[in-house]
Design a protein around this motif. Structure first.
Motif, mmCIF file in Angstrom:
data_model
loop_
_atom_site.group_PDB
_atom_site.id
_atom_site.type_symbol
_atom_site.label_atom_id
_atom_site.label_comp_id
_atom_site.label_asym_id
_atom_site.label_seq_id
_atom_site.Cartn_x
_atom_site.Cartn_y
_atom_site.Cartn_z
ATOM 1 N N TYR A 123 1.135 10.598 13.475
ATOM 2 C CA TYR A 123 0.881 9.285 14.064
ATOM 3 C C TYR A 123 1.409 9.255 15.499
ATOM 4 O O TYR A 123 2.539 9.709 15.758
ATOM 5 C CB TYR A 123 1.587 8.197 13.258
ATOM 6 C CG TYR A 123 1.036 7.999 11.864
ATOM 7 C CD1 TYR A 123 0.053 7.052 11.610
ATOM 8 C CD2 TYR A 123 1.516 8.765 10.798
ATOM 9 C CE1 TYR A 123 -0.447 6.857 10.323
ATOM 10 C CE2 TYR A 123 1.018 8.579 9.505
ATOM 11 C CZ TYR A 123 0.042 7.630 9.277
ATOM 12 O OH TYR A 123 -0.450 7.452 8.014
ATOM 13 N N PRO A 124 0.630 8.706 16.426
ATOM 14 C CA PRO A 124 1.135 8.554 17.800
ATOM 15 C C PRO A 124 2.158 7.432 17.867
ATOM 16 O O PRO A 124 2.010 6.386 17.206
ATOM 17 C CB PRO A 124 -0.135 8.197 18.589
ATOM 18 C CG PRO A 124 -1.028 7.536 17.582
ATOM 19 C CD PRO A 124 -0.753 8.211 16.273
ATOM 20 N N VAL A 125 3.211 7.650 18.640
ATOM 21 C CA VAL A 125 4.203 6.623 18.924
ATOM 22 C C VAL A 125 4.470 6.645 20.425
ATOM 23 O O VAL A 125 3.976 7.518 21.151
ATOM 24 C CB VAL A 125 5.512 6.845 18.126
ATOM 25 C CG1 VAL A 125 5.271 6.676 16.636
ATOM 26 C CG2 VAL A 125 6.098 8.226 18.408
ATOM 27 N N ASP B 290 4.250 -0.752 8.764
ATOM 28 C CA ASP B 290 2.955 -0.608 8.091
ATOM 29 C C ASP B 290 2.998 0.389 6.943
ATOM 30 O O ASP B 290 2.402 0.155 5.880
ATOM 31 C CB ASP B 290 1.885 -0.175 9.094
ATOM 32 C CG ASP B 290 1.586 -1.239 10.135
ATOM 33 O OD1 ASP B 290 1.941 -2.409 9.909
ATOM 34 O OD2 ASP B 290 0.999 -0.882 11.187
ATOM 35 N N GLN B 291 3.667 1.512 7.162
ATOM 36 C CA GLN B 291 3.608 2.604 6.198
ATOM 37 C C GLN B 291 4.804 2.663 5.249
ATOM 38 O O GLN B 291 4.664 3.115 4.111
ATOM 39 C CB GLN B 291 3.483 3.948 6.940
ATOM 40 C CG GLN B 291 2.199 4.098 7.737
ATOM 41 C CD GLN B 291 0.979 4.265 6.845
ATOM 42 O OE1 GLN B 291 1.088 4.681 5.694
ATOM 43 N NE2 GLN B 291 -0.195 3.948 7.372
ATOM 44 N N LEU B 292 5.981 2.264 5.722
ATOM 45 C CA LEU B 292 7.199 2.458 4.931
ATOM 46 C C LEU B 292 7.839 1.140 4.513
ATOM 47 O O LEU B 292 9.049 1.067 4.292
ATOM 48 C CB LEU B 292 8.192 3.328 5.717
ATOM 49 C CG LEU B 292 7.699 4.756 5.999
ATOM 50 C CD1 LEU B 292 8.725 5.531 6.814
ATOM 51 C CD2 LEU B 292 7.393 5.499 4.694
ATOM 52 N N HIS B 293 7.010 0.090 4.418
ATOM 53 C CA HIS B 293 7.385 -1.159 3.756
ATOM 54 C C HIS B 293 8.652 -1.789 4.333
ATOM 55 O O HIS B 293 9.489 -2.310 3.592
ATOM 56 C CB HIS B 293 7.578 -0.924 2.252
ATOM 57 C CG HIS B 293 6.419 -0.244 1.581
ATOM 58 N ND1 HIS B 293 6.455 0.142 0.249
ATOM 59 C CD2 HIS B 293 5.185 0.110 2.037
ATOM 60 C CE1 HIS B 293 5.302 0.704 -0.070
ATOM 61 N NE2 HIS B 293 4.517 0.706 1.001
ATOM 62 N N GLY C 239 15.364 4.834 12.963
ATOM 63 C CA GLY C 239 14.257 5.610 12.396
ATOM 64 C C GLY C 239 13.465 4.801 11.384
ATOM 65 O O GLY C 239 12.914 3.751 11.693
ATOM 66 N N ALA C 240 13.453 5.283 10.156
ATOM 67 C CA ALA C 240 12.748 4.592 9.080
ATOM 68 C C ALA C 240 13.630 3.558 8.384
ATOM 69 O O ALA C 240 13.255 3.026 7.352
ATOM 70 C CB ALA C 240 12.234 5.605 8.065
ATOM 71 N N CYS C 241 14.807 3.295 8.958
ATOM 72 C CA CYS C 241 15.734 2.260 8.455
ATOM 73 C C CYS C 241 16.318 2.625 7.095
ATOM 74 O O CYS C 241 16.387 1.799 6.181
ATOM 75 C CB CYS C 241 15.069 0.897 8.420
ATOM 76 S SG CYS C 241 14.741 0.226 10.064
ATOM 77 N N THR C 242 16.785 3.853 6.972
ATOM 78 C CA THR C 242 17.414 4.297 5.726
ATOM 79 C C THR C 242 18.666 3.491 5.409
ATOM 80 O O THR C 242 18.835 2.996 4.287
ATOM 81 C CB THR C 242 17.766 5.795 5.815
ATOM 82 O OG1 THR C 242 16.588 6.540 6.144
ATOM 83 C CG2 THR C 242 18.338 6.297 4.501
ATOM 84 N N ALA D 120 0.831 -1.207 0.000
ATOM 85 C CA ALA D 120 0.000 0.000 0.000
ATOM 86 C C ALA D 120 0.861 1.250 0.000
ATOM 87 O O ALA D 120 1.963 1.277 0.560
ATOM 88 C CB ALA D 120 -0.909 -0.014 1.220
ATOM 89 N N THR D 121 0.348 2.298 -0.629
ATOM 90 C CA THR D 121 1.015 3.595 -0.609
ATOM 91 C C THR D 121 0.925 4.184 0.793
ATOM 92 O O THR D 121 -0.140 4.164 1.415
ATOM 93 C CB THR D 121 0.350 4.552 -1.606
ATOM 94 O OG1 THR D 121 0.416 3.979 -2.905
ATOM 95 C CG2 THR D 121 1.037 5.914 -1.596
#
Length: 287
Positions: A19-21, A118-121, A86-89, A12-13
């Motif tokens: 977003y709460p964390v 969920d959001q960044l694959h 973070g987003a695992c760059t 999903a895109t």
């Protein structure tokens, strides 16, 4: 390969928004200049940038410097520990340029991990395991001489946790690294660089070979920014690092040996229990 590409296309895109964390709230923003680029920020401070279709695209200057060091390591897959990703760059980058690498990602914020999944694959990154834990306890649970690369890029907002900058922690990192392994540390500091000098002194107290890379203006303490420390029990590929620092988009300087002694200027290593003020970036930096 075909199955993996098909799976990625079916994902999903991401949905932009707040977003709460566990540690508060993060914001996911689409890059208007890159259709698959996404920025993750917290309290207005950029935390991570990923391009979901091109993991080799690195938007942040300091991440490109870290990639320069990674690229200078001998070819082949790596066993990597990421404390604060973070987003695992960088796990995405390493997985792309060094297929077969194995990753342990340490992140204390379970809700953030789930958001990135969920959001960044995140599930598309091969051979990656996430441990929801703090950096100290996670390192203590890792095997001796098990990592080729240990990346320390942990921040609470824009502040590096002090317990991850001490001599005691560096000793545990040294235990986890192989004899030929490399440590990468991201430091943020500004005028006077008092904190960066102490962190570098701490790393030098544990590792025989150390180099520092940063924008010249940051190195002179003229502006707040990131400084990257590379360290190893074995000699670093200094000529490669010097060339990459000078020739990259970031146009950084690489400081080592006597230059690093001058940079530290007698600063004392940080030890558990020391009273140290972590630098806070100026409010206008991210506006």
């Amino acid at each position: 390969m075909g199955d993996r590409v098909g799976k990625r296309k079916a994902e999903a895109t991401p949905l932009p928004g707040r977003y709460p964390v566990d540690s508060g709230e993060v914001e996911l923003l689409r890059d208007l200049d890159r259709p698959n680029g996404w920025l993750l920020s917290m309290a207005g401070v950029p935390q991570s940038y990923v391009d979901l279709e091109d993991p080799t695209y690195l938007d942040f200057e300091y991440v490109r410097l870290m990639a320069d060091v990674i690229d200078a390591i001998e070819d082949g897959p790596l066993d990597v520990v990421h404390v604060g990703a973070g987003a695992c760059t960088l796990p995405r980058y390493i997985a792309a340029v060094r297929p077969g690498s194995r990753h342990i990602v340490v992140e204390p914020d379970a809700m953030l991990v789930q958001l990135v999944r969920d959001q960044l694959h995140l599930r598309s990154v091969p051979r990656l395991k996430v441990r929801v834990a703090d950096g100290r306890s996670a390192a203590a649970g890792l095997h001796d001489a098990s990592a080729d690369l240990f990346i320390l890029d942990a921040f609470s907002g824009a502040i590096m946790p002090l317990d991850l900058a001490t001599a005691e922690y560096m000793g545990d990192v040294a235990r986890v690294l192989k004899d030929s392994g490399t440590l990468l540390v991201n430091i943020a500091d500004g005028k006077g660089l008092a904190f960066a000098r102490r962190v570098v002194a701490t790393v030098r107290g544990t590792f025989r070979h150390v180099a520092l890379m940063a924008d010249p203006g940051v190195l002179r303490g003229r502006r707040f920014g990131n400084l990257i420390v590379a360290a190893s029990p074995a000699p670093l590929p200094l000529q490669d690092l010097i060339r990459k620092a000078a020739g990259g988009l970031t146009q950084a300087r690489c400081v080592y040996e006597d230059g690093l002694v001058n940079f530290v200027a007698g600063a004392a290593p940080i030890r558990d229990g020391d009273s140290v003020v972590s630098p806070v970036p100026p409010a206008a930096l991210f506006e």
